[in-house]
Design a protein around this motif. Sequence first.
Motif, PDB file in Angstrom:
ATOM      1  N   TYR A 157       0.831  -1.206   0.000  1.00  0.00           N
ATOM      2  CA  TYR A 157       0.000   0.000   0.000  1.00  0.00           C
ATOM      3  C   TYR A 157       0.861   1.250   0.000  1.00  0.00           C
ATOM      4  CZ  TYR A 157      -3.565  -3.349   1.488  1.00  0.00           C
ATOM      5  OH  TYR A 157      -4.411  -4.423   1.557  1.00  0.00           O
TER       6      TYR A 157
ATOM      7  N   SER B  34      -5.977  11.298   1.435  1.00  0.00           N
ATOM      8  CA  SER B  34      -6.883  11.128   2.575  1.00  0.00           C
ATOM      9  C   SER B  34      -7.892  12.263   2.702  1.00  0.00           C
ATOM     10  CB  SER B  34      -6.064  10.989   3.865  1.00  0.00           C
ATOM     11  OG  SER B  34      -5.223   9.858   3.792  1.00  0.00           O
TER      12      SER B  34
ATOM     13  N   SER C 215     -15.528  -6.642  -2.498  1.00  0.00           N
ATOM     14  CA  SER C 215     -14.774  -5.976  -1.418  1.00  0.00           C
ATOM     15  C   SER C 215     -13.273  -6.118  -1.600  1.00  0.00           C
ATOM     16  CB  SER C 215     -15.190  -6.546  -0.065  1.00  0.00           C
ATOM     17  OG  SER C 215     -16.543  -6.290   0.195  1.00  0.00           O
ATOM     18  N   GLY C 216     -12.721  -5.462  -2.608  1.00  0.00           N
ATOM     19  CA  GLY C 216     -11.279  -5.422  -2.798  1.00  0.00           C
ATOM     20  C   GLY C 216     -10.760  -6.529  -3.696  1.00  0.00           C
TER      21      GLY C 216
ATOM     22  N   THR D 143      -8.115  -0.242  -4.002  1.00  0.00           N
ATOM     23  CA  THR D 143      -7.496  -0.253  -2.681  1.00  0.00           C
ATOM     24  C   THR D 143      -6.058   0.228  -2.717  1.00  0.00           C
ATOM     25  OG1 THR D 143      -8.913  -2.117  -2.085  1.00  0.00           O
ATOM     26  CG2 THR D 143      -7.022  -1.674  -0.660  1.00  0.00           C
TER      27      THR D 143
ATOM     28  N   PRO E 100      -5.808   1.601   2.158  1.00  0.00           N
ATOM     29  CA  PRO E 100      -6.086   0.212   2.522  1.00  0.00           C
ATOM     30  C   PRO E 100      -7.553  -0.079   2.818  1.00  0.00           C
ATOM     31  CG  PRO E 100      -4.110   0.979   3.642  1.00  0.00           C
ATOM     32  CD  PRO E 100      -4.711   2.173   2.975  1.00  0.00           C
ATOM     33  N   SER E 101      -8.265   0.896   3.392  1.00  0.00           N
ATOM     34  CA  SER E 101      -9.658   0.648   3.751  1.00  0.00           C
ATOM     35  C   SER E 101     -10.645   0.978   2.633  1.00  0.00           C
ATOM     36  CB  SER E 101     -10.023   1.435   5.017  1.00  0.00           C
ATOM     37  OG  SER E 101      -9.416   0.853   6.149  1.00  0.00           O
ATOM     38  N   MET E 102     -10.153   1.428   1.485  1.00  0.00           N
ATOM     39  CA  MET E 102     -11.028   1.590   0.328  1.00  0.00           C
ATOM     40  C   MET E 102     -11.133   0.236  -0.373  1.00  0.00           C
ATOM     41  SD  MET E 102     -13.064   3.106  -1.622  1.00  0.00           S
ATOM     42  CE  MET E 102     -13.087   4.755  -0.943  1.00  0.00           C
ATOM     43  N   ARG E 103     -11.850  -0.668   0.271  1.00  0.00           N
ATOM     44  CA  ARG E 103     -11.913  -2.038  -0.206  1.00  0.00           C
ATOM     45  C   ARG E 103     -13.067  -2.184  -1.207  1.00  0.00           C
ATOM     46  NH1 ARG E 103      -7.930  -4.197   1.356  1.00  0.00           N
ATOM     47  NH2 ARG E 103      -8.493  -6.096   0.206  1.00  0.00           N
TER      48      ARG E 103
ATOM     49  N   LEU F 250     -19.520   2.825   1.144  1.00  0.00           N
ATOM     50  CA  LEU F 250     -18.187   2.670   0.567  1.00  0.00           C
ATOM     51  C   LEU F 250     -18.244   2.776  -0.954  1.00  0.00           C
ATOM     52  CD1 LEU F 250     -15.344   2.239   1.614  1.00  0.00           C
ATOM     53  CD2 LEU F 250     -15.665  -0.219   1.368  1.00  0.00           C
TER      54      LEU F 250
END
Length: 465
Positions: free
Chosen positions: A115, A123, A172-173, A307, A312-315, A344
């Motif tokens: 990442y 962000s 989801s990613g 992602t 990392p949390s933009m799955r 999301l």
Amino acid sequence: MNDDSSIVRLAAMIREETERLRPGDRLPSSRELMRLHGVSPVTVSRALARLAAEGRVITRPGSGTFVAPAVARTGGTADLSWQTVALGDRVVDDTDVIGLLTPPPDGVIPLTGGYLNPAMRPSKALSGAASRALHRPDAWSLPPLTGIPELRGWFAQEAGGDITPSDVLVVSGGQSALTHAFRALSAPGTPILVETPTYPGALAAARAAGLRATAVPMDRGGVRPELLAEAFAVTGARVFFCQPTLHNPTGATLSAERRGQVLAIARAAGAFVVEDDYARYFAAAPAPASMISMDAHGTVVHINSLTKVLAPSMRVAGITARGPAARRLRASQIVEAFFVARPLQETALEFVGSPAWPRHLAGLGVELTARRDTLAAALTARMPAAEIHLLPRGGLHLWVRLPPDRDEDTVVEAARRAGVLVSPGRIYYPAEPPGPRIRVTHSAALHLPELVEGVRRLATALEGP
């Protein structure tokens, strides 16, 4: 005294009694407990049931009630070895993957990971996109099970060719997409072809699905088509997993000619190609068209994830397929996870549709090029005995061959002790590696000076005692 309080009181008295007795000792019978404490049969039965649930007593019909073994009574560690037999011999091994996801300790420089470091992530713009998304009236409503139409349309446009939104499934990613693809396209126990070396997360997902990963060698131009054809013929495999653009870990990019050859070989074998397009936004120069945009026969299952390029949390990822394979993928998504959370999806759509998206890509391209060049120069200057496999046209990593007399694990451990983390080459191979290798990442370090310092520490570790 009501019934509940009688049960609590009797249970407390029996509990005290078990503390004075030894495991296996027999407790008074239910009839004796009724006589001693002046309670009903129901009260005795419920008090004993409560103590059995606590693991303090064991009731054996026809024999009586006994003090349970000490481990069960005291809440100590239970013997769970029986599960080994129940679970069977299939192993889900996260060892190689979890090492790539674990943050480094303080003072340790990460030259590994997949990442962007926090300073390189958009962000602030992502927070703005999330805020706008959450103000939509339907932000928390049930989304279409395959993904919101506008986001599917965006993924279809990115894939190119004649792909339509109806061909896309939002998942989801990228890792989830790989898991869905492998399970949908292959039956447990069957072979799957992979480039060698290859992404450890793909190997882990294949093994978890019960598939046998079979290696297909590469050169600096990517997978070798003649060996791919041979592997299909020998194994009978019906799936080939590849990363044709900025392959992880080598950095190789398949030419348009080789992409066409791979498609023709897979079609002749009656097989699918799972195209992991994870690095499409990390290319310093335009990459050849995606393989799915060249595919007119439903051969390619294409994966594009947001992602790695965002956070990392933009799955959120799009998996594109056509025909019965697409229907099976959709069923797999519904059975396993229903759908990706709408907030999301809406956030992703807000971001990629805003001016922040092209700005982020432009700035990222400049930064990654500078980091790649700095890393390559530092490795060449500090570690002349090591060899960089190739200088990729973008990406996040360099693949480095160590001197043949060096032990890979020893070097990696010495590097850790010196305060720098790198990825051991062995985790990228489905079978025995051909020699000592490491993958060195330039995107995880905070800035260029830290990158250079990381290489200095790595060089010290390579020199050894």
